[in-house]
Write a protein that holds these residues in place. Structure first.
Motif, short mmCIF file in Angstrom:
data_model
loop_
_atom_site.label_atom_id
_atom_site.label_comp_id
_atom_site.label_asym_id
_atom_site.label_seq_id
_atom_site.Cartn_x
_atom_site.Cartn_y
_atom_site.Cartn_z
N GLY A 189 0.80 -1.24 0.00
CA GLY A 189 0.00 0.00 0.00
C GLY A 189 0.82 1.27 0.00
O GLY A 189 0.62 2.14 -0.83
N SER A 201 -2.88 0.41 -4.31
CA SER A 201 -3.40 1.63 -3.68
C SER A 201 -3.40 2.82 -4.64
O SER A 201 -2.66 2.86 -5.62
CB SER A 201 -2.56 1.97 -2.43
N ASN A 231 -5.52 -2.72 6.10
CA ASN A 231 -4.91 -1.65 5.30
C ASN A 231 -3.48 -1.35 5.75
O ASN A 231 -3.08 -0.19 5.86
CB ASN A 231 -5.73 -0.35 5.40
N THR A 274 -0.54 1.77 5.35
CA THR A 274 -1.15 3.01 4.82
C THR A 274 -1.62 3.89 5.98
O THR A 274 -1.67 3.46 7.13
CB THR A 274 -2.37 2.69 3.93
#
Ligand SMILES: C[S@@+](CC[C@H](N)C(=O)[O-])C[C@H]1O[C@@H](n2cnc3c(N)ncnc32)[C@H](O)[C@@H]1O
Length: 273
Positions: free
Chosen positions: A15, A41, A201, A204
């Protein structure tokens, strides 16, 4: 075949765009077309120069937007048309990414290719959540497993070998079958109190981390309303997470500062009304 194109199967990492390899970034700059997955991403997509065509073939567990055969066909047709293609995949193409299948299809059609590794979610999430995958005296072995089989086949794994208290277990795509996974591990002898983490996630600005125990993991994930992409890490190494954290806390401070700034603006506005 002079007009034959070339395919670079490239890992985009988990990401954070700065975790892309130098080679991956160079290939994006030289591409004619980028064919990318859902888990790539926006920050990484921003690295694709304007003028380079982009094709999204995003896939979600259980919801296959573009079937694998069709993705292969898209890439093969572009290569036959003489294009330089970057086939961009989240994490590492050869870690639960069906990269091998895509390369086999290219081989079958005599299309030249290269494979560029990326940082897999296990490595990225481990570093950014303070959980070393191995640690002397705690974990001598790391196992990467998928918690989801294709076409919703039953999750038929060798739980006896997986439930090893001296190793670290990393589960990709583990949310849909989590109660079964937890039950099977405890049933196979892994203590219910084994430390466990879920990271959403990872790497990030929106990373979420839950630290708990194996038996509490499902409830903790639901309480935090965590949705995919989530990676699960189970093992004694998870007990180091707070001590080794350098990212999650800074994120939380940033979020609090942003909240405070917004509140100040709001309060100022209220004062001027
Ligand atoms: C189809 S697999 C692809 C894995 C990818 N090839 C890799 O090497 O990371 C997708 C799963 O990877 C994990 N994953 C990928 N990126 C993630 C991230 N940034 N944070 C947490 N989990 C992630 C999740 O378990 C997700 O369901």
């Amino acid at each position: 075949m002079d007009n034959q194109g070339f395919v670079s199967l490239v890992g985009a990492g988990p990401g954070d765009a700065e975790l892309m390899t130098v080679k991956a970034v160079r290939l994006l700059q030289q591409a004619d077309v980028v064919v990318y997955d859902r888990l790539v991403s926006d920050d990484i997509l921003d690295l694709i120069p304007t003028g380079v065509s982009r094709i999204s073939v995003g896939k979600e567990v259980g919801k296959h937007c573009v079937p694998q055969e069709q993705i292969n066909e898209i890439v093969i047709n572009l290569a036959k048309a003489g294009r330089r293609i970057v086939r961009l995949k989240g994490g590492d193409p050869y870690m639960f990414g069906r990269g091998g299948e895509e390369v086999l299809a290219l081989r079958e059609h005599h299309i030249d290719f290269e494979v560029v590794p990326g940082i897999t979610a296990a490595s990225g999430c481990s570093s950014y959540s303070g959980i070393p995958l191995t640690h002397r005296g705690m974990s001598r072995r790391v196992q990467f497993i998928t918690g989801h089989f294709n076409d919703n086949e039953p999750l038929n794994l060798n739980w006896k070998s997986i439930a090893d208290p001296d190793s670290t277990l990393v589960i990709y795509m583990g949310l849909s079958n989590l109660p079964l996974v937890i039950h099977s591990l405890i049933d196979a002898g892994l203590p219910a109190t084994t430390p466990a983490a879920a990271v959403r996630n990872g790497t990030t600005e929106s990373q979420q981390r839950v630290l708990t125990t194996l038996e509490q993991l499902n409830d903790a994930i639901h309480q935090q309303r965590m949705k995919a992409p989530v990676i699960i890490i189970i093992g004694e190494v998870v007990s180091l997470a707070d001590e080794l954290d350098w990212f999650q806390e800074s994120l939380e401070i940033k979020h609090l500062q942003a909240f405070d700034e917004n509140r100040t603006v709001h309060e100022k506005n209220a004062l001027h009304r």
